[in-house]
Structure formats: structure tokens, C-alpha cells
Design a protein around this motif. Structure first.
Motif: not given
Length: 390
Positions: A181-208
Motif C-alpha cells: 500500500l505504501t509503494d502504491i500510494a507514494n507512487a500515485a501521490q496519495l495518502g492512506f490511513r486507518v482511523v477510528q470512525v464510530g465503532a470501527n476502524l476505517q481504511f481511507q485513501v485521500y489526496e493530500p
């Protein structure tokens, strides 16, 4: 606690908030861009809240204004006491950000099949938008679409924003999910993270977000206490890509990229695509992408570390965050780049201080511009020396 102190809440294993820690003595939290963050909290063992800080629970850390700084599970709880201590000693609690959940999984070549049926040697991504590819990898290896035995029931996926370019690549069997994921995101100039949303851990991809026009740091603006810029030489300037050679004939290709600081330096690196069938219709695209990734990861790098001062018009967590693009004055030039990580340190006496690391590990974008700027300075000095000697 001072008004600038970070707010700390404790959650249980089900991600339910069970209390607030408002009497800690020190806290250091380091959120990171496209990487696992960390935190260390110290508290008196006499505190009535100390019993909440147990392995299996986690912390949610917010700015004084309520914005999320980071969250994640507690990994270590250490107790210590010296003979000078009047009380019961202190607890030192360490943990990692929720993005760490991605490091627990690998990319199976056939993620829909049980381990005894992994006949394929690779997992192929062909002509898919980068965010879609990343979401699919998380979904089938750890998320709702994974095998029951592998599924993390707390992990969900944010809606697909369709960010990033179209990519084509093969993954070796059981590659680390986080690394891929890090390799793909860095090459594509994208950000990703896992953050708590409510009672879940949500995987998010975003444009910085580009905040370089508003988040500007310089000594003459009064919002810097120190700055340090360093360069690292390249480790690869010529990618030697080799595909096939097993069931199909070998295909070899060399791709060069001159380094601006060391233009005459040649460092060859073997890029192994021998698992790729050279009869593949997308062979050229795969070899080109593999070469690009090797040259990018092996490029000479620049790294800028700054210690910004929060002022009423520019504050961390409100006006900029990890992953955002900011501006900083390097010598006499303004440079823009991504905030890779931020170290926030908070004590009961001093409140919160911020130190940001600005610079890319990709060798592209503004980090390369800073690197090229230093190269140009050295060239100019060389010309001056030549003129004087003449």
C-alpha cells in the motif's frame, strides 16, 4: 493541564471510550504520513486513571480544539520507581497508530482461497485506478471481503473516491500488505490511513491537501524556532529490469535517471520480474513501472526538519496536518513539500510543542526541487572557483 494540552481518551478493545486521562505528566505522539504512527505517555502510578492504561485498550488523542491527532492500541505498559520517588512510581505507556492493523496481513496470491489452495505465484493488478487497487487489497486480505479466518471484524472501508492514476503491477506472493500500500500510494501521490470512525476502524485513501499558500513557515515570519536540511545520496541511478526466464524467454531492460547532485554517478540495481510471463500483453507497462519505482525509491533525497510555532493564524491540527503540503523557507528560497511526520510533545508544565519533518521519500516533487536547488548551488560555487583559478 495547560489550555494547549492534548486531550487523551482511553478506549477498550471494542473501541468504546471508557475514560479520559487528564493528569498525565508527559505525552509524545508522532502521526506519520503513509506509515505507522506512535505515542508514549507517562503518568503517575498513583493516578486514579492509571488502571485504564492496560494492554488491549487504546488511546484517542485530540488537539485542544477537538481534532483527531491519532489513535491506536496500547502495546506496552512499563512501571518504574526509584528510591527518590515518594509515590508508587510511574507508568510509561507506548502504542502505535491504528494504521498498524495493515501490517498484520500479507497479500495472498489467491485471497479468496484457503492457504492450502494458493497455487498462483503472484497477484496481478492490471489497468486499475490506484485507490481502487488499494481498497481491493485491503478488502480481500483483511476487510469485509476477506476469508472468515482472516477477516478483521472492526475494519471497514471508506467510499471509493477514484483517486490516483491507473496502475499495472504484480505482487509477489505474501508481500506485506502495508508495504504494498505504501509503494502504491507514494507512487500515485496519495495518502492512506486507518482511523477510528464510530465503532470501527476505517481504511481511507485521500489526496493530500496543498496548503502551501497558507501554511508558510520562516524565521522572518516569526513561526520557526529551528530548521535543518540534509541530503542523502542515491542508491540507484540505473534500473536493470529482468522479466521471464522461467517458462518464457527472458526480457531485459535498462532505465537510467541521472542524479542532480551526482550527475556522473552510476549505481546499478537489479529489478526482479522473473515471475512475470514475457508473453503478457502488459509486459512493457510492468517493466516500465518496476523501473520507475526502483529509481524513485533509490533517488537522492532531501529532508527538511522544522520546528514551527503555533500562532493564532496558523496552528497544527487546524490549519495543516500530516500529509498536507506546506511551504518553508530554505536559505533564501521557498520550498513546498509534504509533511511526512509531526512530533507533538506535551507536558503539564509547558503545554504542547510541535516539530514537523517535511520532505518526500519518493525523490519526486518538491523534495527533488530542494535537492536540485542544493545541486545548483554547488554548481554555481564550482563555476566561481573555476573563474578565480583562470
Amino acid at each position: 493541564m495547560p489550555s494547549t494540552a492534548l486531550r487523551v481518551y482511553v478506549r477498550n478493545a471494542a473501541l468504546e471510550r471508557i475514560g479520559q486521562i487528564d493528569d498525565y505528566t508527559s505525552l509524545t505522539v508522532i502521526p506519520r504520513y503513509n506509515a505507522i504512527g506512535s505515542f508514549v505517555l507517562e503518568i503517575s502510578a498513583d493516578s486514579g486513571k492509571a488502571n485504564l492504561l492496560a494492554e488491549g485498550n487504546g488511546l484517542i488523542i485530540r488537539t485542544p480544539g477537538g481534532d483527531l491527532v491519532d489513535s491506536g492500541p496500547i502495546r506496552t505498559v512499563d512501571w518504574s520507581r526509584s528510591k527518590e520517588d515518594a509515590g508508587a512510581g510511574k507508568l510509561t505507556v507506548g502504542g502505535v497508530s491504528d494504521t498498524e492493523v495493515l501490517a498484520r496481513y500479507t497479500c495472498w496470491p489467491a485471497p479468496g482461497s484457503v492457504i492450502g489452495s494458493q497455487a498462483d505465484a503472484v497477484y496481478k493488478i492490471s489497468g486499475v485506478v490506484a485507490e481502487t487497487a488499494m481498497r481491493t487489497l485491503v478488502n480481500v486480505n483483511a476487510g469485509p471481503g476477506a476469508l472468515a479466518a482472516r477477516k478483521n471484524t472492526l475494519l471497514t472501508l471508506a467510499a471509493n473516491g477514484g483517486h490516483g492514476p491507473t496502475i499495472t503491477r504484480q505482487l509477489n506472493q505474501f508481500d506485506s500488505l502495508l508495504t504494498v500500500l505504501t509503494d502504491i500510494a507514494n507512487a500515485a501521490q496519495l495518502g492512506f490511513r486507518v482511523v477510528q470512525v464510530g465503532a470501527n476502524l476505517q481504511f481511507q485513501v485521500y489526496e493530500p491537501v496543498d496548503r502551501s499558500g497558507t501554511a508558510r513557515f520562516a524565521f522572518d515570519l516569526g513561526n520557526l524556532t529551528d530548521a535543518n536540511y540534509t541530503t542523502t545520496p542515491p542508491t540507484c541511478t540505473r534500473a536493470l529490469v529482468v522479466a521471464g526466464g522461467q517458462s518464457t524467454p527472458r526480457a531485459c531492460k535498462a532505465v537510467d535517471r541521472a542524479d542532480p547532485l551526482f550527475p556522473g554517478l552510476v549505481i546499478e540495481q537489479f529489478v526482479d520480474l522473473t515471475s512475470v510471463d514475457t508473453a503478457s500483453v502488459d509486459l512493457v507497462a510492468q517493466m516500465d513501472q518496476a523501473a520507475e519505482e526502483a529509481l524513485t525509491s533509490g533517488a537522492g533525497q532531501g529532508s527538511l526538519s522544522i520546528s514551527p510555532i503555533d500562532i493564532p493564524l496558523l496552528q497544527y491540527g487546524r490549519d495543516y496536518s500530516v500529509g498536507d503540503t506546506v511551504s518553508a523557507k530554505v536559505r533564501e528560497s521557498w520550498m513546498t513539500d509534504v509533511v511526512r511526520e509531526v512530533t507533538l510533545t506535551c507536558t503539564a508544565v509547558d503545554g504542547t510543542t510541535v516539530k514537523a519533518a517535511v520532505g518526500s521519500d519518493s525523490g519526486d516533487g518538491a523534495v527533488a526541487r530542494i535537492y536540485k536547488y542544493i545541486a545548483q548551488v554547488k554548481k554555481d560555487i564550482g563555476r566561481l572557483k573555476t573563474r578565480r583559478s583562470a
